[in-house]
Design a protein around this motif. Structure first.
Motif, mmCIF file in Angstrom:
data_model
loop_
_atom_site.group_PDB
_atom_site.id
_atom_site.type_symbol
_atom_site.label_atom_id
_atom_site.label_comp_id
_atom_site.label_asym_id
_atom_site.label_seq_id
_atom_site.Cartn_x
_atom_site.Cartn_y
_atom_site.Cartn_z
ATOM 1 N N SER A 78 -0.318 2.950 -13.366
ATOM 2 C CA SER A 78 -1.036 3.255 -12.182
ATOM 3 C C SER A 78 -0.981 2.165 -11.444
ATOM 4 C CB SER A 78 -2.438 3.416 -12.846
ATOM 5 O OG SER A 78 -3.208 3.657 -11.511
ATOM 6 N N HIS A 82 0.399 2.651 -7.428
ATOM 7 C CA HIS A 82 -0.383 2.267 -6.265
ATOM 8 C C HIS A 82 0.414 1.201 -5.249
ATOM 9 C CE1 HIS A 82 -3.879 1.246 -4.169
ATOM 10 N NE2 HIS A 82 -3.411 -0.226 -4.480
ATOM 11 N N ASP A 86 1.835 2.372 -1.668
ATOM 12 C CA ASP A 86 1.281 1.470 -0.489
ATOM 13 C C ASP A 86 2.585 1.156 0.227
ATOM 14 O OD1 ASP A 86 -1.250 1.919 -1.051
ATOM 15 O OD2 ASP A 86 -1.615 -0.154 -1.722
#
Length: 180
Positions: A78, A82, A86
Motif C-alpha cells: 500500500s 501510494h 502520487d
C-alpha cells in the motif's frame, strides 16, 4: 433444473478463499507464488498451522503470525502504491507492483542500481517496517521504475512521505511534533 450445478461461478468464492489462504502476492491464480523466499516462509507457516489442532495454543500463535505477516505485506504494498499514484502512475500502479516468477529484469545493467536504490529505501526511509527483510519482488519494481526514469523521484517521494525516524520515536510522536 432450478438447482443446477452447471453454474460455472458456483465455486468461485471457495476458489478465492483457497487462493487467499495460500496468500498469493499479486496475481491470485499465479502457481509460482512460493518461489520467492518471503512467499515460501509464509506458505510453510500455513502448512504447519493447518496440521495443528485449531484449539491449540501453537495453532493460535501461528495463525496470529500468519495474519501479522500478511498485514505487513499489504501495508508495504500500500505504501509503494501510494507513492506510485502520487507520482502520476494511478493506472499503472498495480501492474508496476505485480511480480511473478515470470517477471524479468528489463536491463541487467540496472540490477546494481536497483539494488542500491532498494537498499537506500530500506535504510533511509520507513517505507519498509524495521523488521522487514528486503523482498526480491521490490527489486523488480525498482527496476521498472529505473526503466521509466522514475526511480530517483520515487526515492525522493518516499523520503518525504515515509521519513526515517530516530530509533525509539513513534509515528504519533513525530506527527505531534510537526503539528506544534
Amino acid at each position: 433444473p432450478l438447482c443446477s450445478n452447471n453454474n460455472p461461478y458456483a465455486s468461485f468464492g471457495a476458489t478465492l478463499a483457497r487462493d487467499e489462504e495460500q496468500n498469493l502476492w499479486s496475481t491470485p491464480h499465479d502457481v509460482t507464488h512460493t518461489e520467492a523466499d518471503d512467499d515460501r516462509i509464509l506458505y510453510n507457516m500455513i502448512v504447519v498451522r493447518n496440521q495443528l489442532d485449531m484449539d491449540s495454543e501453537e495453532w493460535q500463535k501461528l495463525n496470529y503470525d500468519i495474519y501479522t505477516l500478511r498485514q505487513t505485506r499489504k501495508e508495504v504494498r500500500s505504501r509503494w502504491k501510494h507513492i506510485l499514484e502520487d507520482l502520476g502512475f494511478q493506472k499503472e500502479a498495480d501492474s508496476l507492483l505485480s511480480v511473478t516468477k515470470l517477471s524479468i529484469i528489463s536491463d541487467s545493467q540496472n540490477m546494481s542500481k536497483a539494488r542500491e536504490i532498494l537498499l537506500k529505501l530500506s535504510e533511509e526511509t520507513n517505507i519498509f517496517p524495521t523488521s522487514w527483510e528486503l523482498s526480491e519482488r521490490y527489486l523488480f519494481v525498482v527496476d521498472r521504475l529505473i526503466a521509466l526514469d522514475a526511480a530517483d523521484e520515487f526515492f525522493r517521494m518516499a523520503s518525504v512521505v515515509y521519513p526515517k525516524r530516530p530509533s525509539g520515536e513513534r509515528a504519533d510522536d513525530s506527527q505531534k511534533a510537526t503539528q506544534h
